[in-house]
Design a protein around this motif. Structure first.
Motif, mmCIF file in Angstrom:
data_model
loop_
_atom_site.group_PDB
_atom_site.id
_atom_site.type_symbol
_atom_site.label_atom_id
_atom_site.label_comp_id
_atom_site.label_asym_id
_atom_site.label_seq_id
_atom_site.Cartn_x
_atom_site.Cartn_y
_atom_site.Cartn_z
ATOM 1 N N VAL A 1 28.898 -5.473 -4.434
ATOM 2 C CA VAL A 1 29.872 -4.821 -5.312
ATOM 3 C C VAL A 1 29.790 -5.401 -6.717
ATOM 4 C CG1 VAL A 1 32.330 -4.805 -5.815
ATOM 5 C CG2 VAL A 1 31.513 -3.981 -3.637
ATOM 6 N N LEU A 2 29.620 -6.711 -6.803
ATOM 7 C CA LEU A 2 29.531 -7.351 -8.120
ATOM 8 C C LEU A 2 28.357 -6.795 -8.903
ATOM 9 C CD1 LEU A 2 30.476 -9.595 -10.092
ATOM 10 C CD2 LEU A 2 28.706 -11.002 -9.079
ATOM 11 N N GLU A 3 27.188 -6.738 -8.245
ATOM 12 C CA GLU A 3 25.998 -6.242 -8.931
ATOM 13 C C GLU A 3 26.198 -4.803 -9.396
ATOM 14 O OE1 GLU A 3 24.167 -9.607 -9.012
ATOM 15 O OE2 GLU A 3 23.259 -7.795 -9.834
ATOM 16 N N LEU A 4 26.723 -3.997 -8.491
ATOM 17 C CA LEU A 4 26.914 -2.583 -8.790
ATOM 18 C C LEU A 4 27.870 -2.386 -9.960
ATOM 19 C CD1 LEU A 4 26.439 0.340 -7.819
ATOM 20 C CD2 LEU A 4 28.490 0.109 -6.471
ATOM 21 N N LEU A 5 29.012 -3.078 -9.915
ATOM 22 C CA LEU A 5 30.030 -2.872 -10.941
ATOM 23 C C LEU A 5 29.626 -3.475 -12.270
ATOM 24 C CD1 LEU A 5 33.353 -3.276 -9.002
ATOM 25 C CD2 LEU A 5 32.096 -1.230 -9.609
ATOM 26 N N CYS A 6 28.961 -4.619 -12.235
ATOM 27 C CA CYS A 6 28.515 -5.215 -13.488
ATOM 28 C C CYS A 6 27.589 -4.258 -14.206
ATOM 29 C CB CYS A 6 27.749 -6.510 -13.219
ATOM 30 S SG CYS A 6 28.781 -7.933 -13.410
ATOM 31 N N HIS A 7 26.723 -3.627 -13.430
ATOM 32 C CA HIS A 7 25.761 -2.740 -14.057
ATOM 33 C C HIS A 7 26.436 -1.472 -14.562
ATOM 34 C CE1 HIS A 7 22.062 -0.586 -14.741
ATOM 35 N NE2 HIS A 7 22.482 0.383 -13.969
ATOM 36 N N ARG A 8 27.316 -0.921 -13.691
ATOM 37 C CA ARG A 8 27.843 0.397 -14.005
ATOM 38 C C ARG A 8 29.029 0.353 -14.945
ATOM 39 N NH1 ARG A 8 28.634 3.599 -8.827
ATOM 40 N NH2 ARG A 8 30.670 2.636 -8.826
ATOM 41 N N GLU A 9 29.953 -0.574 -14.702
ATOM 42 C CA GLU A 9 31.205 -0.557 -15.456
ATOM 43 C C GLU A 9 31.145 -1.402 -16.713
ATOM 44 O OE1 GLU A 9 34.104 0.922 -14.155
ATOM 45 O OE2 GLU A 9 33.034 1.695 -12.428
ATOM 46 N N LYS A 10 30.377 -2.472 -16.662
ATOM 47 C CA LYS A 10 30.468 -3.388 -17.789
ATOM 48 C C LYS A 10 29.174 -3.515 -18.568
ATOM 49 C CE LYS A 10 32.163 -7.208 -16.276
ATOM 50 N NZ LYS A 10 33.005 -7.776 -17.325
ATOM 51 N N GLY A 11 28.247 -2.639 -18.318
ATOM 52 C CA GLY A 11 27.005 -2.682 -19.077
ATOM 53 C C GLY A 11 26.265 -3.990 -18.946
ATOM 54 N N ASN A 12 26.233 -4.518 -17.731
ATOM 55 C CA ASN A 12 25.450 -5.723 -17.457
ATOM 56 C C ASN A 12 25.940 -6.978 -18.150
ATOM 57 O OD1 ASN A 12 23.591 -4.861 -15.572
ATOM 58 N ND2 ASN A 12 22.311 -3.921 -17.125
ATOM 59 N N ARG A 13 27.199 -7.023 -18.525
ATOM 60 C CA ARG A 13 27.741 -8.270 -19.069
ATOM 61 C C ARG A 13 28.515 -8.969 -17.966
ATOM 62 N NH1 ARG A 13 31.686 -7.419 -22.760
ATOM 63 N NH2 ARG A 13 31.840 -9.660 -22.936
ATOM 64 N N LYS A 14 28.252 -10.222 -17.739
ATOM 65 C CA LYS A 14 28.965 -10.931 -16.681
ATOM 66 C C LYS A 14 30.001 -11.875 -17.257
ATOM 67 C CE LYS A 14 25.804 -10.451 -12.940
ATOM 68 N NZ LYS A 14 24.990 -11.022 -11.906
ATOM 69 N N GLU A 15 31.051 -12.090 -16.503
ATOM 70 C CA GLU A 15 32.122 -12.978 -16.957
ATOM 71 C C GLU A 15 31.718 -14.434 -16.831
ATOM 72 O OE1 GLU A 15 34.946 -12.097 -18.167
ATOM 73 O OE2 GLU A 15 34.668 -9.943 -17.889
ATOM 74 N N THR A 16 32.116 -15.229 -17.804
ATOM 75 C CA THR A 16 31.834 -16.656 -17.709
ATOM 76 C C THR A 16 33.112 -17.484 -17.610
ATOM 77 O OG1 THR A 16 31.750 -16.697 -20.104
ATOM 78 C CG2 THR A 16 29.652 -16.642 -18.940
ATOM 79 N N GLY B 1 32.656 -13.167 -1.977
ATOM 80 C CA GLY B 1 31.307 -12.726 -2.317
ATOM 81 C C GLY B 1 31.183 -12.454 -3.809
ATOM 82 N N VAL B 2 32.186 -11.782 -4.375
ATOM 83 C CA VAL B 2 32.158 -11.484 -5.806
ATOM 84 C C VAL B 2 32.183 -12.781 -6.606
ATOM 85 C CG1 VAL B 2 33.444 -10.460 -7.704
ATOM 86 C CG2 VAL B 2 33.242 -9.232 -5.575
ATOM 87 N N LEU B 3 33.103 -13.681 -6.272
ATOM 88 C CA LEU B 3 33.245 -14.919 -7.046
ATOM 89 C C LEU B 3 32.008 -15.800 -6.929
ATOM 90 C CD1 LEU B 3 36.946 -15.841 -6.265
ATOM 91 C CD2 LEU B 3 36.031 -14.922 -8.377
ATOM 92 N N ASP B 4 31.497 -15.927 -5.702
ATOM 93 C CA ASP B 4 30.327 -16.773 -5.485
ATOM 94 C C ASP B 4 29.122 -16.270 -6.252
ATOM 95 O OD1 ASP B 4 29.139 -18.290 -2.410
ATOM 96 O OD2 ASP B 4 29.986 -19.134 -4.249
ATOM 97 N N SER B 5 28.886 -14.954 -6.187
ATOM 98 C CA SER B 5 27.719 -14.395 -6.866
ATOM 99 C C SER B 5 27.877 -14.445 -8.370
ATOM 100 C CB SER B 5 27.500 -12.940 -6.439
ATOM 101 O OG SER B 5 27.485 -12.855 -5.054
ATOM 102 N N ALA B 6 29.125 -14.526 -8.842
ATOM 103 C CA ALA B 6 29.345 -14.591 -10.288
ATOM 104 C C ALA B 6 29.290 -16.020 -10.792
ATOM 105 C CB ALA B 6 30.705 -13.981 -10.627
ATOM 106 N N GLY B 7 29.116 -16.966 -9.863
ATOM 107 C CA GLY B 7 29.014 -18.356 -10.292
ATOM 108 C C GLY B 7 30.319 -19.109 -10.249
ATOM 109 N N PHE B 8 31.306 -18.610 -9.478
ATOM 110 C CA PHE B 8 32.590 -19.298 -9.353
ATOM 111 C C PHE B 8 32.864 -19.589 -7.883
ATOM 112 C CE2 PHE B 8 34.342 -18.681 -13.610
ATOM 113 C CZ PHE B 8 33.541 -17.666 -14.097
ATOM 114 N N PRO B 9 32.187 -20.574 -7.304
ATOM 115 C CA PRO B 9 32.385 -20.807 -5.874
ATOM 116 C C PRO B 9 33.840 -21.131 -5.557
ATOM 117 C CG PRO B 9 31.140 -22.601 -6.895
ATOM 118 C CD PRO B 9 31.259 -21.529 -7.914
ATOM 119 N N ALA B 10 34.318 -20.546 -4.447
ATOM 120 C CA ALA B 10 35.715 -20.744 -4.087
ATOM 121 C C ALA B 10 35.884 -20.563 -2.592
ATOM 122 C CB ALA B 10 36.580 -19.732 -4.832
ATOM 123 N N VAL B 11 37.008 -21.051 -2.102
ATOM 124 C CA VAL B 11 37.389 -20.790 -0.715
ATOM 125 C C VAL B 11 38.480 -19.735 -0.776
ATOM 126 C CG1 VAL B 11 38.500 -21.744 1.315
ATOM 127 C CG2 VAL B 11 36.838 -23.115 0.069
#
Lengths: 151, 195
Positions: free
Chosen positions: B66-81, B150-160
């Motif tokens: 979902v992260l990959e799909l939405l980053c590409h489609r909704e945010k023009g490939n910009r990821k949150e930092t 899954g979204v947080l981990d793939s975005a670089g924000f590991p969490a429980v």
């Protein structure tokens, strides 16, 4: 005085039910298939399990189908196949299927989906040749028809 | 059906155009599918914790995609930092796309610095599910918790991430809260970036 309501078209029913994003559905199905492949490993086992899951869904889905669609009893198999393709698939998956490939006896046909929400984004690797990815659909149809068969 | 024979329509699934994401299926189709997922997993495990873990793992895979799909489609490939950026992405965009509405609320935990909570009055996946008494605190929202992880981990924000029922006064069904506890490194990075 009661009013006799005729059968509703697939589009009308689909517009009236609550809907969810197809991508959530697609990704959830992908997660299920992935879990099965990890647990069972054998492609044939996974096919069987998907069919079984579909069967479990089908026997419950038929109630909702009959309640919402108001179809009358189908007189023959041709009509059954048409109803499944036009009303059934439309109502639940939002896509219409077509019925082709009738054999000489009229006992065997193919239902073809041009646009299948289950397989968006999916590509099968070579290790999974022989996997019927959408086998859950076969199970659903089998379960549903078994519940309404005259036998 | 896909997989039958070696014939493929497109040489590569990545060449296929990405649809707009407006397609829908009926809620009951999803509910049936989800119930089969839970039922299948029930046969594979012996206890509640295992069941929750398996549902979470299933959700994790969904979240990553979902992260990959939405980053590409909704945010023009910009990821949150930044932390708040990714949280509001999950709370608004992800929720809106997956469940049709933004999440009910996003709160920061009062007791711990690294905890945040997303609450929902009735999670879509829990709508047609009732938990028997002997299953205690089991929550099928573990699937959604897995998606968030899954979204947080793939975005670089590991969490429980876990899902909990919170009983509300005056309401018959309890509210569901997704509790997010970020890893140490995320907080350190956030502090370094001037959060």
């Amino acid at each position: 005085m009661s009013r006799v309501v005729g059968p509703r078209s697939g589009d009308a029913i689909f517009a009236s039910v609550e809907r969810v994003n197809a991508e959530l559905f697609t990704l959830t199905y992908g997660a299920i298939v992935r879990q099965l492949l990890t647990d069972l490993e054998e492609v044939d086992e996974v096919n069987k399990q998907l069919d079984q899951m579909g069967y479990n869904i089908g026997i419950r889905l038929i109630d909702e189908f009959l309640a919402k669609s108001n179809v009358t009893r189908c007189v023959d198999f041709r009509e059954t196949a048409e109803v499944i393709a036009k009303v059934g698939f439309k109502m639940f998956l939002g896509v219409t299927a077509s019925v082709t490939n009738w054999d000489a006896d009229g006992t065997c046909c193919s239902i073809v989906l041009e646009d299948n929400p289950l397989v968006d984004f999916v590509e099968l690797p070579d290790t999974c040749q022989g996997l019927y990815y959408c086998n859950i659909l076969s199970g659903v149809i089998r379960g549903a028809l078994e519940m309404v068969s005259p036998l | 059906m896909i997989g039958v024979g070696k014939m493929k329509q497109y040489s590569n699934v990545l060449d296929k155009p990405l649809n707009k994401g407006k397609q829908e299926v009926s809620l009951s189709a999803f509910a049936f599918l989800f119930s089969e997922l839970v039922q299948y997993n029930q046969t594979q495990v012996d206890n509640i914790a295992e069941l929750e873990r398996r549902l979470e793992d299933a959700g994790y895979a969904v979240g990553a995609r979902v992260l990959e799909l939405l980053c590409h489609r909704e945010k023009g490939n910009r990821k949150e930092t930044r932390l708040l950026g990714i949280l509001s992405f999950v709370h608004s965009t992800v929720w809106k796309v997956l469940f049709g509405k933004v999440a009910d609320s996003l709160e920061k935990g009062t007791e711990h610095e690294d905890e945040y909570m997303i609450s929902e009055k009735e999670l879509l996946v829990n709508r047609f599910i009732s938990i028997p008494k002997d299953m205690g605190t089991f929550n099928c929202g573990a699937f959604v918790a897995g998606i968030v992880r899954g979204v947080l981990d793939s975005a670089g924000f590991p969490a429980v991430v876990t899902a909990h029922f919170v009983p509300m006064e005056g309401q018959q069904r309890p509210r569901t809260t997704i509790l997010i506890k970020f890893a140490e490194e995320v907080l350190r990075r956030e502090a370094r970036l001037g959060g």
